[in-house]
Write a protein that holds these residues in place. Structure first.
Motif, short mmCIF file in Angstrom:
data_model
loop_
_atom_site.label_atom_id
_atom_site.label_comp_id
_atom_site.label_asym_id
_atom_site.label_seq_id
_atom_site.Cartn_x
_atom_site.Cartn_y
_atom_site.Cartn_z
N VAL A 106 -2.11 5.99 -12.44
CA VAL A 106 -1.37 7.56 -11.74
C VAL A 106 -2.84 8.16 -11.55
N PRO A 107 -2.87 8.70 -10.28
CA PRO A 107 -3.77 9.55 -9.77
C PRO A 107 -3.39 10.89 -9.90
N GLU A 108 -3.78 11.70 -11.02
CA GLU A 108 -3.15 12.90 -11.51
C GLU A 108 -4.03 14.05 -10.26
N ASP A 109 -5.09 13.63 -9.77
CA ASP A 109 -5.76 14.63 -8.75
C ASP A 109 -4.96 14.69 -7.54
N LEU A 110 -4.21 13.51 -7.02
CA LEU A 110 -3.45 13.37 -5.86
C LEU A 110 -2.13 13.81 -6.04
N LEU A 111 -1.72 13.73 -7.32
CA LEU A 111 -0.16 14.50 -7.32
C LEU A 111 0.06 15.76 -7.70
N ALA A 112 -0.41 16.48 -6.70
CA ALA A 112 -0.22 18.12 -6.66
C ALA A 112 -0.02 18.61 -5.15
N VAL B 173 -4.08 13.94 4.76
CA VAL B 173 -3.89 12.67 3.87
C VAL B 173 -5.08 12.92 2.78
N LYS B 174 -4.53 12.75 1.51
CA LYS B 174 -5.07 12.77 0.09
C LYS B 174 -5.58 11.65 -0.23
N GLY B 175 -4.78 10.54 -0.07
CA GLY B 175 -5.59 9.31 -0.61
C GLY B 175 -4.28 8.43 -0.70
N GLY B 176 -4.31 7.23 -1.75
CA GLY B 176 -3.15 6.47 -2.05
C GLY B 176 -3.52 5.29 -2.90
N LEU B 177 -2.70 4.21 -2.75
CA LEU B 177 -3.04 2.94 -3.30
C LEU B 177 -2.92 1.88 -2.47
N LEU B 178 -4.11 0.87 -2.79
CA LEU B 178 -4.00 -0.37 -2.03
C LEU B 178 -3.76 -1.34 -2.94
N GLY B 179 -2.67 -2.14 -3.13
CA GLY B 179 -2.43 -3.10 -4.19
C GLY B 179 -2.39 -2.10 -5.43
N ASP B 180 -3.29 -2.38 -6.29
CA ASP B 180 -3.19 -1.61 -7.57
C ASP B 180 -4.57 -0.76 -7.77
N ARG B 181 -5.25 -0.65 -6.44
CA ARG B 181 -6.65 0.11 -6.58
C ARG B 181 -6.12 1.38 -6.00
N LEU B 182 -6.90 2.52 -6.53
CA LEU B 182 -6.60 3.68 -5.90
C LEU B 182 -7.78 3.93 -4.71
N ILE B 183 -7.30 4.55 -3.71
CA ILE B 183 -8.18 4.80 -2.40
C ILE B 183 -8.30 6.50 -2.29
N LEU C 124 8.25 12.78 -11.45
CA LEU C 124 8.99 11.24 -11.52
C LEU C 124 8.29 10.46 -11.01
N PHE C 125 7.67 10.55 -9.82
CA PHE C 125 6.79 9.71 -9.17
C PHE C 125 5.84 9.18 -10.14
N ALA C 126 5.08 10.08 -10.94
CA ALA C 126 3.92 9.55 -11.70
C ALA C 126 4.65 8.54 -13.00
N ARG C 127 5.77 9.07 -13.46
CA ARG C 127 6.40 8.23 -14.17
C ARG C 127 6.76 6.80 -13.58
N ALA C 128 7.09 6.90 -12.52
CA ALA C 128 7.37 5.42 -11.80
C ALA C 128 6.19 4.87 -11.52
N LEU C 129 5.00 5.34 -11.29
CA LEU C 129 3.65 4.57 -11.19
C LEU C 129 3.58 4.02 -12.43
N ALA C 130 3.59 4.71 -13.46
CA ALA C 130 3.38 4.21 -14.83
C ALA C 130 4.45 2.90 -15.06
N GLU C 131 5.51 3.08 -14.94
CA GLU C 131 6.58 2.05 -14.87
C GLU C 131 6.23 0.69 -14.25
N ALA D 12 0.93 -1.29 0.05
CA ALA D 12 -0.14 -0.12 0.18
C ALA D 12 0.97 1.30 -0.07
N VAL D 13 0.32 2.25 -0.54
CA VAL D 13 0.95 3.73 -0.56
C VAL D 13 -0.05 4.64 -0.13
N ILE D 14 0.34 5.52 0.94
CA ILE D 14 -0.46 6.55 1.46
C ILE D 14 0.14 7.85 0.84
N MET D 15 -0.61 8.54 0.37
CA MET D 15 -0.22 10.14 0.14
C MET D 15 -0.85 11.07 1.03
#
Length: 179
Positions: free
Chosen positions: A71-77, A108-118, A59-66, A24-27
């Protein structure tokens, strides 16, 4: 000083590796949070076998895609800090949510649980889950219950037979004593 292409590629691969190792990843946003407070959060997160990093958003957006993740554009700000949960996502989410509740500018803005956005509500729900040992104990109890009932059902006729034999033996002893 701008980053070189080589350094950017290194960061993207480093971020991608953290993502692959994480369940999981929490942003969270941290405008105006003191470095000593973030250090305290890092220490608490280390206890849960997780990491906390400030990342470069593009760079984190690129890593997510890789890594093949959404890639949660709304969270990456904004100013973004990311907790990478390696073992127990609920423990990490609880630590981050507790920190957010005690320190106002941290959100807290959100994150990823496995491969799902939360979203932030999903992180809050994740934080409210019981710890892994408690869940495992409840699961074990659920699995053992039918087995113990089967054992009781199978042992009931033997138990009754033993009680009948014991009663018959006592009855025979009483008759011989009376005679």
């Amino acid at each position: 000083m701008p980053l070189t292409k080589e350094r950017k590629a290194e960061l993207v691969s480093e971020y991608a590796e953290w993502l692959r190792q994480s369940s999981a990843v929490i942003m969270a946003e941290f405008p105006g949070v003191a470095a000593k407070d973030l250090y305290a959060l890092r220490v608490k997160l280390r206890e849960t076998h997780s990491q906390l990093h400030v990342v470069k958003l593009t760079l984190f957006a690129r890593a997510l895609a890789e890594a093949g993740l959404p890639v949660p554009e709304d969270l990456l700000a904004g100013s973004l800090i990311i907790a990478f949960a390696h073992d127990e996502p609920p423990a990490v989410a609880k630590t981050v949510m507790d920190f957010a509740n005690t320190l106002e500018p941290f959100r807290v803005k959100g994150g990823l649980l496995g491969d799902r956005l939360i979203d932030a509500a999903g992180v809050k729900m994740l934080a409210e889950l019981p710890p892994k040992p408690i869940v495992l104990a409840a699961l074990l109890g659920t699995l053992q219950s039918p087995l113990s009932q089967i054992v009781n059902v199978l042992n009931a006729p033997l138990r009754e037979l033993v009680q009948v034999l014991k009663a018959r033996s006592e009855q025979g002893q009483a008759e011989t004593a009376a005679a």
